[in-house]
Design an enzyme around this catalytic site. Structure first.
Site, PDB file in Angstrom:
ATOM      1  N   SER A   1      -4.121 -29.073  27.733  1.00  0.00           N
ATOM      2  CA  SER A   1      -5.163 -29.691  27.415  1.00  0.00           C
ATOM      3  C   SER A   1      -5.764 -29.059  26.137  1.00  0.00           C
ATOM      4  O   SER A   1      -5.538 -28.520  25.296  1.00  0.00           O
ATOM      5  CB  SER A   1      -6.014 -30.440  28.458  1.00  0.00           C
ATOM      6  OG  SER A   1      -6.934 -31.123  27.882  1.00  0.00           O
TER       7      SER A   1
ATOM      8  N   ASP B   1      -1.175 -23.256  14.284  1.00  0.00           N
ATOM      9  CA  ASP B   1      -0.781 -23.927  12.995  1.00  0.00           C
ATOM     10  C   ASP B   1      -1.522 -23.624  11.769  1.00  0.00           C
ATOM     11  O   ASP B   1      -1.156 -23.597  10.723  1.00  0.00           O
ATOM     12  CB  ASP B   1      -1.263 -25.488  13.466  1.00  0.00           C
ATOM     13  CG  ASP B   1      -0.161 -26.246  14.291  1.00  0.00           C
ATOM     14  OD1 ASP B   1       0.648 -25.525  14.792  1.00  0.00           O
ATOM     15  OD2 ASP B   1      -0.379 -27.343  14.448  1.00  0.00           O
TER      16      ASP B   1
ATOM     17  N   LYS C   1       0.082 -31.304  27.702  1.00  0.00           N
ATOM     18  CA  LYS C   1      -0.923 -32.429  27.922  1.00  0.00           C
ATOM     19  C   LYS C   1      -1.435 -32.680  26.564  1.00  0.00           C
ATOM     20  O   LYS C   1      -2.473 -32.101  26.185  1.00  0.00           O
ATOM     21  CB  LYS C   1      -1.870 -32.113  29.160  1.00  0.00           C
ATOM     22  CG  LYS C   1      -2.767 -33.197  29.225  1.00  0.00           C
ATOM     23  CD  LYS C   1      -3.784 -32.859  30.295  1.00  0.00           C
ATOM     24  CE  LYS C   1      -4.712 -34.025  30.515  1.00  0.00           C
ATOM     25  NZ  LYS C   1      -5.843 -34.358  29.464  1.00  0.00           N
TER      26      LYS C   1
END
Length: 544
Positions: free
Chosen positions: A299, A310, A324
């Site tokens: 999460s 990224d 998740k």
């Protein structure tokens, strides 16, 4: 003419009356049809409860039936939507809050007696004069020692409303009599950052256990301390961090990202896309950064590590994360129960959703995912992980990353099983190793607490025959001696004994430096920062 007008007026009134009657009847029919439709569809649960209440052969507890019906409905959705009964709401929400009301101790139910392990600074127990290794024999008028009371019930007995009083019967040392201590319960802080310390002269390490309400504030404090002590690069350990508040994770990663870079975005059927960007006001925009993750990082931990990866901000090291990518929010019901309902998915800056596959209503299968990963060898070999080409995305620097099931680290670190034997597994699974460490700490309390710092205590423990004493203790607990296997596991056993015993006297500040001294992921993090290879495909001239 007047007569003709009068006749037309009568006809008009009659027509209006007829239309009014017809329309009214039609509306009543629609209302009946709509009511039947509701009862046949979305309100079927209420209708069924009404029928049962009115017609069932015996008297039934309608509230209990309703609880079961709502709970069952939620199990038919995704694995992370859930129903929380009113009786469990406080406990369920407590974990991510900054404090709870209690007496301020950490304890273990050792030998069916509450043994105080540590005292929380500034709490009621410290103010009342309780000490580590005191034994709690009674709580108010109830004797709790030797009664086989489960630990969760003991916790409820010790906790209570703020400013309420509780009297403890304490046995200290060899004293024959109990000493009564009256404590006034108060707010006990909960910390979500386990530890922060320098792992080298200029690299700071911060272990975040969860992203709770006050984690950002704790993080800034840890960061300031490390900076003051000369840290110029950071390793953020999110292993076994199940997540928490998305906003908290966003605040922390904002400390590392330049203005305008996307941190995360969320989107759902009833919730339009919402982007969260870095504001450029972070205090660590150009410092070396490494993030450690594993299969239990979920999460908000994946939001953090996904934003780092990224944006090509640093390296992610470890094993593939949990997967998740669903966002839940709480909906309060009239009886103070709660629905924890999935309302959106979150996406990393490259556009990938890292939620692993699931089928509605099949939470049991979903829960087997980690076990299946282990069976397939994923924890030991990166090549066993099959990424889906159709879920390929690009970082801002053009590197390939994948969605559809967790964050795949930039550098894979296999699960270290060095020293794992059946004998060691027996010691761990039966909790015998931990129980021995606690018993040894209790029996040698006076000597061990005299050391000035954890390093001195650690040096002393390394001279003691702890593994042999543990083997004797284990025999008494039904674990046979296995000399060859014990020798194979010796380094692992001794490291855990040393770190557990030190923690009983110097808390996590002593525990982690010992427990982590041979940690492969941490060593790799230190290596890439020192070698200036911490930023993917970008050469850095930072001195460290």
């Amino acid at each position: 003419m007047k007569k003709l007008t009068f006749i037309w007026l009568l006809i008009l009134i009659a027509v209006c009356g007829f239309l009014g009657y017809t329309i009214g009847k039609y509306q009543r029919v629609l209302a009946v049809l709509e009511e039947k439709s509701v009862k046949a569809g979305q309100n079927k649960v209420v209708a069924a409860l009404d029928v049962i209440t009115a017609n069932y052969v015996d008297t039934v507890d309608v509230d209990r039936l309703a609880e079961g019906a709502v709970g069952k409905m939620l199990t038919e959705l995704d694995p992370h939507s859930s129903y929380i009964p009113a009786s469990d709401v406080e406990t369920a929400n407590e974990d991510l809050e900054s404090s709870f009301s209690g007496i301020g101790i950490q304890f273990n139910n050792q030998g069916d007696t509450i043994l105080v392990i540590s005292i929380i600074s500034g709490g009621p127990a410290e103010k009342a004069g309780l000490l580590p290794f005191d034994r709690i024999i009674s709580i108010d008028d109830s004797v709790v020692a030797g009664k086989g009371i489960p630990q969760n019930k003991l916790i409820r007995m010790l906790r209570g409303p703020k400013d309420s009083k509780v009297t403890l019967g304490i046995k200290r040392g060899d004293a024959a009599d109990l000493t009564p201590f009256e404590l006034t319960r108060g707010d006990i802080p909960q910390y979500s950052i386990d530890v922060s310390y320098k792992v080298t002269d200029d690299i700071g390490y911060i272990k975040i256990a969860k992203f709770a309400r006050e984690t950002y504030s704790e993080f800034l404090t840890a960061l300031a301390k490390l900076k003051q002590n000369g840290a110029k690069g950071y390793i953020i350990d999110l292993r076994s961090n199940p997540g928490g508040y998305l906003e908290t994770a966003s605040y922390i990663i904002n400390e590392f990202l330049p203005e305008g870079q996307l941190i995360v975005y969320t989107q759902g059927k009833a919730h339009p896309r919402h982007n969260i960007y870095a504001n450029g006001k972070g205090t660590c925009l150009n410092v070396p950064l490494v993030v450690l993750i594993d299969e239990l990082s979920g999460s908000a931990s994946e939001i953090f590590s996904g934003a780092v990866q990224d944006n090509d901000r640093g390296l992610v090291i470890g094993r593939r994360s949990y997967g998740k990518g669903l966002v839940q929010t709480k909906f309060d019901l009239a009886d103070r129960s709660e629905l924890m309902l999935t309302i959106a998915r979150y996406y990393t800056p490259s556009g990938r959703c890292i939620q692993k596959k699931y089928e509605l209503g099949k939470s049991d299968e979903y829960g087997m995912d980690l076990y299946n990963r282990q069976l397939h060898g994923e924890f030991h070999n990166a090549d066993s992980i099959k990424m889906i080409d159709s879920l390929e995305f690009k970082t801002i620097g053009g590197r390939t990353v994948y969605g559809g099931g967790g964050i795949m680290p930039d550098i894979f670190i296999p699960l270290d099983t060095t020293g794992y034997t059946s004998y060691y597994a027996n010691l761990i699974n039966t909790n015998v190793l931990y129980r021995f460490a606690l018993k040894y700490s209790d029996a040698n309390n006076a000597r061990l607490k005299a050391f000035a710092d954890y390093k001195q205590l650690y040096e002393y423990l390394q001279t003691q025959p702890l593994a042999e004493e543990l083997a004797d203790f284990a025999v008494d607990k039904g674990i046979k001696r296995r000399p060859n296997l014990m020798e194979e596991s010796r380094a692992l056993i001794e490291n855990q004994l040393h770190s557990y015993i030190v923690r009983n006297f110097f808390d996590n500040d002593g525990f982690y430096p010992i427990a982590m001294k041979d940690d492969a992921a941490l060593k790799k993090g230190i290596e890439v920062i020192k070698n200036k290879t911490w930023k993917p495909e970008i050469n850095t001239e930072d001195d460290i």
